[in-house]
Design a protein around this motif. Structure first.
Motif: not given
Length: 121
Positions: A64, A87-88, A91, A94-95
């Motif tokens: 991050c 948000r980073i 993401n 999720h990845d």
């Protein structure tokens, strides 16, 4: 109810954080260290709730801040720094989750012997 002094201090803090991101975009390692000090605990706890593994959470936290360093120039200052940082982190989580599902799928295939070479025999 907030007092006007507290409101101004909060606005000043947001402005200072945005300035830190601008400084990071210009290569300031000190500014990156300050953002890390401000957010590492909250981001770590957030990521840990998602991945439920200390080592993985720490790895994603590091990633991050690497992304913060690399993407600081693309930060849109209309939004709060915290929104951008989280948000980073989302993401990245999720990845990570997609990669885990893919790993589990392929490890299940190996375990059952259902792989492409067996399908063509």
């Amino acid at each position: 109810m907030r007092s006007p002094g507290n409101e101004n201090a909060a606005k000043r803090g947001v402005t200072d954080e945005k300035r830190l991101i601008q400084d990071i975009a210009q290569g300031s390692e000190h500014a990156l260290g300050e953002i890390m000090a401000l957010y590492k605990q909250r981001l770590y706890r957030f990521i840990l709730r998602y991945v439920r593994d200390d080592d993985t959470a720490y790895d994603l936290l590091q990633e991050c801040f690497i992304r913060v360093h690399n993407k600081a120039a693309s930060y849109d200052n209309r939004y709060a720094v915290s929104t951008w940082l989280f948000r980073i982190a989302v993401n990245l989580c999720h990845d990570w989750s997609r990669k885990q599902k893919l790993r589990n799928f392929f490890s299940l295939d190996a375990l059952t012997g259902d792989n492409e070479t067996n399908l063509h025999d």
